[in-house]
Design an enzyme around this catalytic site. Structure first.
Site, mmCIF file in Angstrom:
data_model
loop_
_atom_site.group_PDB
_atom_site.id
_atom_site.type_symbol
_atom_site.label_atom_id
_atom_site.label_comp_id
_atom_site.label_asym_id
_atom_site.label_seq_id
_atom_site.Cartn_x
_atom_site.Cartn_y
_atom_site.Cartn_z
ATOM 1 N N GLU A 53 29.391 3.069 -9.221
ATOM 2 C CA GLU A 53 30.755 2.882 -8.682
ATOM 3 C C GLU A 53 30.684 2.258 -7.147
ATOM 4 O O GLU A 53 31.741 1.730 -7.029
ATOM 5 C CB GLU A 53 31.585 3.963 -8.546
ATOM 6 C CG GLU A 53 31.047 5.160 -7.543
ATOM 7 C CD GLU A 53 29.775 5.717 -7.679
ATOM 8 O OE1 GLU A 53 29.081 5.393 -8.872
ATOM 9 O OE2 GLU A 53 29.339 6.617 -6.986
ATOM 10 N N HIS A 94 24.250 4.834 -8.704
ATOM 11 C CA HIS A 94 25.910 4.995 -8.640
ATOM 12 C C HIS A 94 26.418 3.747 -8.557
ATOM 13 O O HIS A 94 26.620 2.772 -7.415
ATOM 14 C CB HIS A 94 26.215 5.584 -6.936
ATOM 15 C CG HIS A 94 25.855 6.876 -6.772
ATOM 16 N ND1 HIS A 94 27.016 7.685 -7.258
ATOM 17 C CD2 HIS A 94 24.930 7.853 -6.583
ATOM 18 C CE1 HIS A 94 26.685 9.057 -6.917
ATOM 19 N NE2 HIS A 94 25.254 9.221 -6.628
ATOM 20 N N CYS A 128 24.873 9.976 -11.814
ATOM 21 C CA CYS A 128 24.235 10.877 -10.834
ATOM 22 C C CYS A 128 24.489 12.322 -11.317
ATOM 23 O O CYS A 128 23.850 12.882 -12.255
ATOM 24 C CB CYS A 128 24.683 10.519 -9.497
ATOM 25 S SG CYS A 128 23.647 11.271 -8.174
#
Ligand code: MN
Length: 244
Positions: A217, A215, A112
């Site tokens: 994660e 994203h 990002c």
């Protein structure tokens, strides 16, 4: 020994015994994702370029994490009203880290803001606010679905990113209001949303870079392709360490 993977952090003021104290923080899911992939995460605090070069030389790999906007002056633009969360110390730190990672061929996963930082470091520019500057685009700021795979992304099937993900068609989350505009030197767009917004980049040289606008994660516990990005980073970090 497990490879040491640096993760960039943001500065937030937090209460400590009744007084406000600036703190270097990073959401735990970045650290968990690196651990899950077999790496040892270490938080990289902000600091001046000489400190950052020294630190980078001790790392085996790097995650450039998400966060607020890069100061538009870093890419010669005046800020529009929608720019938020500018952190000069973080910009200085991460731009130096990209420089160090490039010169050290340090395997890097840019997420990002991290992907945007890489682009700015290489002389590229950003769309400062997608809804304002590209009003015909899809909604890319979708915090309500940040843990869901809802936005289709097409990845150039001939690229490293596609081989790491195991597919050229993936679904991702989308929690960004900025995006890469003009590409920086040596960078190539390798993944796109259905509206043409760049969702992934590669580097045409010896720097092992995986850069995504989404994203992973927040998805890795459920989504194998998201975990594969962290696995890919750790595998490249091990290969680099073992070859030195
Ligand atoms: Mn998106």
């Amino acid at each position: 020994m497990a490879v040491l993977i640096g993760v960039t952090s943001e500065t937030k003021v937090v209460p400590r015994a009744g007084r406000d104290a600036p703190a270097s923080i990073i959401a735990m899911y970045y650290l968990e994702a690196i651990r899950r992939a077999g790496g040892t995460p270490v938080v990289v605090p902000p600091g001046p370029p000489d400190f950052i070069y020294g630190l980078a030389s001790r790392l085996d790999g790097l995650v450039l994490s998400g966060g607020g906007d890069v100061d538009p002056s870093r890419y010669d633009r005046d800020p529009i009203d929608q720019v938020y969360g500018v952190d000069e110390a973080r910009d200085t730190t991460e731009l130096a880290l990209v420089d160090a990672a490039l010169s050290l061929s340090l395997p890097t996963l840019a997420i990002c803001r991290g992907m945007q930082v890489v682009n700015v470091a290489m002389g590229g520019t950003l769309i400062q606010d997608i809804a304002t500057e590209r009003p015909d685009s899809l909604v890319h700021w979708a915090p309500d679905t940040q843990f869901d795979l809802h936005q289709p992304v097409t990845v150039d099937s001939s690229t490293e990113l596609a081989s790491v993900l195991g597919s050229s068609e993936v679904k991702v989350n989308s929690i960004h209001h900025q995006a890469v505009d003009a590409l920086g030197d040596g960078l190539a767009a390798v993944a796109w949303a259905e509206d043409g917004i760049i969702e992934g980049m590669s580097y045409e040289g010896d720097w092992p870079l995986l850069a995504v606008q989404w994203h992973p994660e927040r998805l890795f516990t459920e989504d194998p392709a998201s975990l594969a990005l962290f696995d890919g980073l750790v595998a490249r970090s091990i290969a680099r360490r073992d070859s030195r």
